[in-house]
Design an enzyme around this catalytic site. Structure first.
Site, short mmCIF file in Angstrom:
data_model
loop_
_atom_site.label_atom_id
_atom_site.label_comp_id
_atom_site.label_asym_id
_atom_site.label_seq_id
_atom_site.Cartn_x
_atom_site.Cartn_y
_atom_site.Cartn_z
N SER A 149 -11.02 23.24 8.05
CA SER A 149 -11.66 22.86 6.79
C SER A 149 -13.13 22.49 6.94
O SER A 149 -13.97 23.37 7.08
CB SER A 149 -10.86 21.74 6.11
OG SER A 149 -10.67 20.64 6.95
N ASP A 200 -23.15 31.92 10.54
CA ASP A 200 -23.69 32.91 9.60
C ASP A 200 -25.21 32.90 9.54
O ASP A 200 -25.85 33.92 9.30
CB ASP A 200 -23.12 32.68 8.20
CG ASP A 200 -21.70 33.20 8.05
OD1 ASP A 200 -21.13 33.66 9.06
OD2 ASP A 200 -21.15 33.14 6.93
N LYS A 236 -8.51 27.03 6.91
CA LYS A 236 -8.27 26.34 5.64
C LYS A 236 -9.54 26.41 4.81
O LYS A 236 -10.52 25.76 5.10
CB LYS A 236 -7.87 24.88 5.85
CG LYS A 236 -7.64 24.16 4.52
CD LYS A 236 -7.19 22.73 4.72
CE LYS A 236 -6.93 22.07 3.36
NZ LYS A 236 -8.18 21.77 2.64
#
Length: 431
Positions: free
Chosen positions: A316, A327, A341
């Site tokens: 999470s 990214d 999650k």
């Protein structure tokens, strides 16, 4: 949708701990709210209304949600306990382990003050969505569970003599909690082996951030930061740790998110801003397609190279942070695939002191990846053998040292990144 509120949570797990000295959590009931105590049916309807307005899946898992309301409001409830039982029954068809009802005691137990003392065995639990087994996401460091050798992905078969078959996380937490100094036995399934762990409940002190200087013959000083959970004080502890390591002129950083089950959404965003000078951090989308995008705001504390350690217990909020850094090409990830999650919950206090955690949105990494049930793949995969896991569990002082194979690889990767950028311990820090 504002996603920086502290009430939004991303934790994939329940903490098997009990707070000491917890009061009413600052919640005061109005005269109208107090009526819920006299009318258990009203609390059932309040839960239905929250899910009807906010639940992430507008089809309610293909359930006729209005028919559900009619069914449960046609009943008579003689006590709050009857209502609580009905609520849990009512939300079960959603088939969402993260949308859960907490009675007043469970809600208070959830409101863990990490600056205080906790009592428990120190494990974080989740229910596997497919098998419904109770799975250990991570033991908390320096607790009875971690010292005994309980590991991430262990399956709890029995709590003392009671089977966990058909048991949810809340029920397990209630059984595992207890008084300090009392014994408890957990029967664990690890692979195809059953193991029994006799434990003693104890006070547990939880600090989300630990940092240290690691000396390297080539790099000089490396900053090592281990983040255990995204609790309310994690951002301030993280900022202090980075600033302290910057003063000691480290050449780069290894950020350890292994076995970090997540926590508060705002914490992951604030911590991401400490590492990212610019770029997107996370996007969330509710059931109406309304999205909110969080971006870095040029408040990074350092621009030095960083490598992030992740594993199957990184969930999470850990995945938001590691996904944002990956990214944006701010960091390389080393270890194994993360938990997977990608859902956001809002914890809603109810009129009688109980609460509902309801899934309200999905989140996506900056590149648009939906990592729910998929996880994030590291840039460099390093699997630990069972023997290595046991050795590190037996001697936690070796975690984050060259005797930790994943850390050793991260250090190697960090050296390569520093060589590419020409960074050194004398480099300037980001403002």
């Amino acid at each position: 949708m504002v996603i920086t509120k502290r009430g939004l949570v991303l934790g994939a797990t329940a903490l098997v701990l009990t707070t000491v000295g917890v009061t009413g959590a600052g919640i005061h009931l109005s005269q109208g709210q107090a009526l819920f105590r006299e009318s258990p049916k009203e609390i059932v309807d309040e839960v239905w209304q929250i899910i009807d307005r906010q639940y992430v899946d507008g089809t309610f898992n293909q359930v006729d949600w209005r028919a559900v309301r009619k069914k449960y409001l046609s009943r008579s409830y003689s006590s709050k306990e009857d209502a609580y039982k009905a609520i849990r029954e009512m939300i079960k068809p959603l088939d969402d382990p993260y949308t859960r009802f907490m009675d007043p005691k469970q809600f208070k137990d959830m409101q863990i003050d990490t600056s205080g003392q906790l009592i428990g065995v120190g494990i974080q639990l989740a229910q596997d969505e497919k098998t419904k087994k109770l799975v250990v996401i991570a033991p908390i460091e320096d607790t009875p569970a971690s010292k005994a050798g309980i590991l991430a992905k262990d399956i709890i078969l029995r709590i003392d003599a009671k089977s966990t078959e058909g048991m949810d996380v809340n029920q397990a937490v209630q059984l595992i909690r207890g008084q300090e100094g009392t014994p408890i036995r957990l029967t664990i399934l690890r692979g195809d082996k059953q193991l029994v762990f006799p434990l003693t409940r104890a006070k547990v002190e939880v600090h989300p951030v630990r940092s240290s200087i690691q000396k390297d013959s080539q790099l000089g000083s490396v900053g090592y930061i281990r983040l255990n959970q995204f609790s309310a004080n994690a951002p301030s502890e993280m900022r202090n740790a980075i600033k302290n390591l910057e003063r000691q002129r480290v050449a780069g950083y290894i950020l350890d998110l292994r076995s970090n089950p997540g926590g508060l959404l705002y914490g992951s965003i604030e911590i991401a801003k400490m590492w990212l000078g610019e770029g997107a951090i996370v996007s969330t989308v509710d059931r109406n397609g309304e999205s909110d995008r969080q971006v870095a705001n040029r408040t990074a504390v350092t621009n030095k190279p960083v490598v992030v350690l992740v594993d199957g217990g990184s969930a999470s909020a850990s995945e938001i942070l590691s996904g944002a850094l990956q990214d944006n090409k701010r960091a390389l990830l080393v270890g194994t695939k993360t938990f997977g999650k990608g859902l956001v919950q809002s914890v809603r206090p109810l009129g009688d002191g109980s609460a509902l955690a309801v899934t309200i949105a999905k989140y996506f990494t900056p590149s648009g990846r939906d990592i729910n049930k998929l996880g994030i793949k590291p840039d460099v995969v390093v699997e630990l053998t069972e023997e290595q896991k046991k050795a590190l569990s037996a001697d936690r002082t070796q975690v984050g040292t060259v005797n930790d194979p994943q850390y050793a690889k991260a250090l190697q990767v960090l050296k390569q990144e520093i060589a590419k950028t020409g960074n050194s311990a004398a480099s300037t820090t980001a403002k």
